[in-house]
Enzyme design. Structure first.
Site, PDB file in Angstrom:
ATOM      1  N   GLY A  22     -55.042 -84.768 -44.021  1.00  0.00           N
ATOM      2  CA  GLY A  22     -53.827 -84.140 -43.339  1.00  0.00           C
ATOM      3  C   GLY A  22     -53.960 -84.109 -41.804  1.00  0.00           C
ATOM      4  O   GLY A  22     -53.109 -83.861 -41.128  1.00  0.00           O
ATOM      5  N   ASP A  35     -50.672 -78.744 -38.382  1.00  0.00           N
ATOM      6  CA  ASP A  35     -50.240 -79.306 -37.412  1.00  0.00           C
ATOM      7  C   ASP A  35     -50.900 -80.646 -36.970  1.00  0.00           C
ATOM      8  O   ASP A  35     -50.699 -81.322 -36.038  1.00  0.00           O
ATOM      9  CB  ASP A  35     -50.396 -78.522 -36.240  1.00  0.00           C
ATOM     10  CG  ASP A  35     -51.898 -78.002 -36.029  1.00  0.00           C
ATOM     11  OD1 ASP A  35     -52.939 -78.399 -36.716  1.00  0.00           O
ATOM     12  OD2 ASP A  35     -52.012 -77.135 -34.864  1.00  0.00           O
ATOM     13  N   ARG A  87     -65.754 -89.395 -37.200  1.00  0.00           N
ATOM     14  CA  ARG A  87     -66.475 -89.114 -38.073  1.00  0.00           C
ATOM     15  C   ARG A  87     -66.923 -90.739 -38.830  1.00  0.00           C
ATOM     16  O   ARG A  87     -65.944 -91.629 -38.825  1.00  0.00           O
ATOM     17  CB  ARG A  87     -66.060 -88.347 -39.341  1.00  0.00           C
ATOM     18  CG  ARG A  87     -65.741 -86.913 -38.864  1.00  0.00           C
ATOM     19  CD  ARG A  87     -65.507 -85.973 -40.204  1.00  0.00           C
ATOM     20  NE  ARG A  87     -64.207 -86.381 -40.967  1.00  0.00           N
ATOM     21  CZ  ARG A  87     -64.225 -85.488 -41.963  1.00  0.00           C
ATOM     22  NH1 ARG A  87     -64.725 -84.409 -42.309  1.00  0.00           N
ATOM     23  NH2 ARG A  87     -63.052 -85.792 -42.615  1.00  0.00           N
ATOM     24  N   ASP A 132     -61.995 -81.170 -53.085  1.00  0.00           N
ATOM     25  CA  ASP A 132     -61.518 -82.035 -52.278  1.00  0.00           C
ATOM     26  C   ASP A 132     -62.541 -82.021 -51.015  1.00  0.00           C
ATOM     27  O   ASP A 132     -62.327 -82.993 -50.122  1.00  0.00           O
ATOM     28  CB  ASP A 132     -59.955 -81.822 -51.748  1.00  0.00           C
ATOM     29  CG  ASP A 132     -60.077 -80.103 -51.089  1.00  0.00           C
ATOM     30  OD1 ASP A 132     -60.357 -79.348 -51.920  1.00  0.00           O
ATOM     31  OD2 ASP A 132     -59.670 -80.260 -50.043  1.00  0.00           O
TER      32      ASP A 132
HETATM   33  P1  AMP Z   1     -59.982 -78.123 -45.473  1.00  0.00           P
HETATM   34  O1  AMP Z   1     -59.990 -76.947 -46.096  1.00  0.00           O
HETATM   35  O2  AMP Z   1     -60.170 -78.253 -43.966  1.00  0.00           O
HETATM   36  O3  AMP Z   1     -60.857 -78.989 -46.290  1.00  0.00           O
HETATM   37  O4  AMP Z   1     -58.622 -78.700 -45.702  1.00  0.00           O
HETATM   38  C1  AMP Z   1     -57.845 -78.753 -46.849  1.00  0.00           C
HETATM   39  C2  AMP Z   1     -56.754 -79.522 -46.795  1.00  0.00           C
HETATM   40  O5  AMP Z   1     -55.744 -79.277 -45.704  1.00  0.00           O
HETATM   41  C3  AMP Z   1     -56.809 -80.932 -46.413  1.00  0.00           C
HETATM   42  O6  AMP Z   1     -55.904 -81.868 -46.983  1.00  0.00           O
HETATM   43  C4  AMP Z   1     -56.916 -81.130 -44.789  1.00  0.00           C
HETATM   44  O7  AMP Z   1     -56.273 -82.298 -44.431  1.00  0.00           O
HETATM   45  C5  AMP Z   1     -55.572 -80.203 -44.807  1.00  0.00           C
HETATM   46  N1  AMP Z   1     -55.590 -79.668 -43.375  1.00  0.00           N
HETATM   47  C6  AMP Z   1     -56.311 -78.593 -42.834  1.00  0.00           C
HETATM   48  N2  AMP Z   1     -56.022 -77.892 -41.717  1.00  0.00           N
HETATM   49  C7  AMP Z   1     -55.071 -78.997 -41.347  1.00  0.00           C
HETATM   50  C8  AMP Z   1     -54.229 -78.984 -40.265  1.00  0.00           C
HETATM   51  N3  AMP Z   1     -54.409 -78.533 -39.069  1.00  0.00           N
HETATM   52  N4  AMP Z   1     -53.335 -79.734 -40.113  1.00  0.00           N
HETATM   53  C9  AMP Z   1     -53.054 -80.608 -41.030  1.00  0.00           C
HETATM   54  N5  AMP Z   1     -53.536 -80.657 -42.650  1.00  0.00           N
HETATM   55  C10 AMP Z   1     -54.797 -79.778 -42.453  1.00  0.00           C
HETATM   56 MG    MG Z   2     -61.378 -80.728 -46.672  1.00  0.00          MG
END
Ligand code: AMP
Ligand code: MG
Length: 501
Positions: A95, A127, A178, A254
């Site tokens: 994302g 965002d 990364r 994920d």
């Molecule tokens: P995470 O909890 O950070 O592993 O994120 C879970 C999902 O939400 C993943 O698909 C991330 O890419 C997406 N995600 C988290 N934060 C954001 C953000 N600010 N904008 C877009 N996608 C996000």
């Molecule tokens: Mg993640």
């Protein structure tokens, strides 16, 4: 081999991108204005065959902030799905992480990814940005874990911009570059299994096996063998987390690497005062991802991966083949607790200096009772093990006793421990020396990261760099940085970390 300066000189190869368009979307990062290089990792640059001077090169700064893209860079965001907090979450995907490409150096392959580089088709409501606070935490932890010899994705650089980002408060944007052999997650497999699209699932599995699990190709049952290897590596990884006192915080499928690398550092924490039920993510109200639950959660996540592989292992859709595949996967999964325990016990024995000792039952009882002792007395986990080496050398020191509320239980435990040490028949100084090689003096404590974050938010990045340098030698004494090894100050007690990033 000469080191390279320009991105064009690096050895770019077709990695993930060779899978084709069903697996990703091509897109450019969103540019960020007025960027600065907060910190960078010369050791990651070396992995890529990149000269350390990249850190002061404007072209690199522009690439690593998403401002400059040109051939041979081919930015993509990949698609995956996953289970979040025990529930099927459907399609997720990168994302806000955008892969620039893959680089080969000295026979190793490295994907390079910008996290926080803008919206993608998988951003859903997000965002696409990452804030400086969480980016510093991810950056520092990636490099600290590597120095602790724990498998992890790495971080080449951290850049920051004054561009504002809305979270609970107004913050500013940052991008972490990364680096890892692969960022493929369990969720990538779940995605194609759930559709279901067996041919794409097979393509993904074949790719991963060829690139990262070549031994599985030689097996008569490659997919089952591959699953067994992922399971083994995952058990080893979570054993390392438990032994070092690391809590991830968001162990959704994920966030599980198919290579069993620690990845996606969000609300993680290293244990200060030891609490086996510690929850480091304050949004995890049920404690699903508490410290002591981590091995079981890994097992649960591996069951989800197994479910995704059933049809591949079965080979055809007949009931008979499916049943056989399910039974084979169940047998494979059944050994997880045992493999985990073997790894964990070995690591804990090494922490205690009790290596090559054939008193397994006594040692494992000793380890179990130590965990209870540390928990009941809320002893600082890292400090305890480091000081234990001092106590091994000098039994009259009160340094450990002073950490205990209940000195009697410590007295009983330490008598049992001393008896086992005596059986080793080795000089205590030698045992202590070995212990210091595995029990870090310096760990990325919340309060240390917080100080670095506060300073960087004011424009002074020196503390991030200093912390990175100290944590790159976690087992060394580094007497000039003694203060960084001490117990957390009182103000740190209330520090809370959320998913917000
Ligand atoms: P995470 O909890 O950070 O592993 O994120 C879970 C999902 O939400 C993943 O698909 C991330 O890419 C997406 N995600 C988290 N934060 C954001 C953000 N600010 N904008 C877009 N996608 C996000
Ligand atoms: Mg993640």
């Amino acid at each position: 081999m000469p080191v390279k300066h320009s991105f064009q000189d690096l050895q770019w190869t077709q990695g993930f991108i060779s899978l084709g368009p069903h697996f990703f979307t091509e897109l450019n990062p969103t540019p960020l204005s007025s960027v600065r290089m907060v910190a960078n990792s010369p050791s990651v640059a070396e992995l890529l065959g990149l000269s350390a001077s990249f850190a002061t090169d404007t072209e690199w700064l522009n690439i690593l902030s998403g401002n400059h893209i040109e051939e041979p860079l081919k930015p993509i965001a990949t698609v995956y799905s996953g289970h979040q907090f025990g529930v099927w979450a459907g399609q997720l995907g990168d994302g806000r992480a955008i892969m620039l490409g893959e680089v080969e150096h000295r026979g190793s392959f490295w994907e390079i990814q910008l996290k926080g580089a803008g919206k993608t088709p998988y951003s859903r409501m997000g965002d696409g940005k990452a804030v400086l606070r969480s980016s510093i935490r991810e950056y520092l932890c990636s490099e600290a874990m590597a120095s602790l010899n724990i498998p992890t994705t790495r971080a080449l650089a951290l850049v920051a911009s004054p561009v504002q980002v809305v979270r609970e408060t107004l913050e500013t944007a940052a991008v972490v570059t990364r680096v890892a052999p692969s960022f493929i997650r369990f969720g990538h497999f779940e995605h194609f299994a759930n559709q279901p699209d067996i041919s794409l699932l097979k393509q993904l599995a074949d790719f991963v096996i060829t690139q990262y699990y070549p031994d599985s190709k030689l097996s008569l049952t490659p997919y089952l063998h591959f699953f067994g290897e992922v399971l083994k590596r995952s058990a080893q990884l979570v054993a390392q987390w438990q032994a070092i006192g690391f809590c991830h915080g968001v162990l959704n499928t994920d966030n599980m690497s198919i290579l069993a690398l620690s990845m996606d550092y969000g609300p993680y924490g290293f244990m200060d005062a030891f609490d086996m039920n510690h929850i480091c993510n304050h949004t995890d109200t049920q404690g699903r991802y508490s410290f002591s639950n981590q091995p079981q959660v890994f097992h649960w996540n591996l069951v989800r991966l197994a479910e995704s592989l059933v049809l591949l292992i079965a080979g055809d859709a007949s009931e008979e083949s499916t049943e056989r595949a399910v039974e084979e996967l169940k047998s494979s999964l059944a050994v997880f607790p045992e493999i985990y325990q073997e790894n964990y016990q070995e690591l804990m024995r090494t922490k205690l200096g009790l290596v090559n000792l054939s008193f397994d039952q006594q040692t494992s009882d000793l380890i179990k009772d130590l965990i209870t002792l540390l928990h009941d007395n809320r002893v600082d986990y890292t400090y305890f093990f480091r000081q234990l080496a001092t106590w091994v050398e000098n039994p009259t020191t009160k340094i450990i006793e002073d950490l205990m509320m209940n000195r009697l239980t410590w007295g009983n435990w330490s008598n049992r421990y001393r008896k086992l040490l005596d059986i080793l028949n080795k000089p205590n100084s030698e045992i202590a020396q070995q212990m210091r090689l595995v029990n870090p003096k310096y760990i990325l404590r919340q309060h240390l990261a917080q100080v670095a974050i506060d300073r960087s938010q004011q424009g002074d990045d020196s503390e991030v760099q200093k912390l990175q340098s100290i944590l790159s030698k976690p087992f060394d004494e580094q007497p000039e940085f003694e203060a960084y090894a001490s117990l957390p100050p009182d103000w740190a007690q209330g520090l809370e970390v959320s998913c917000s990033s």
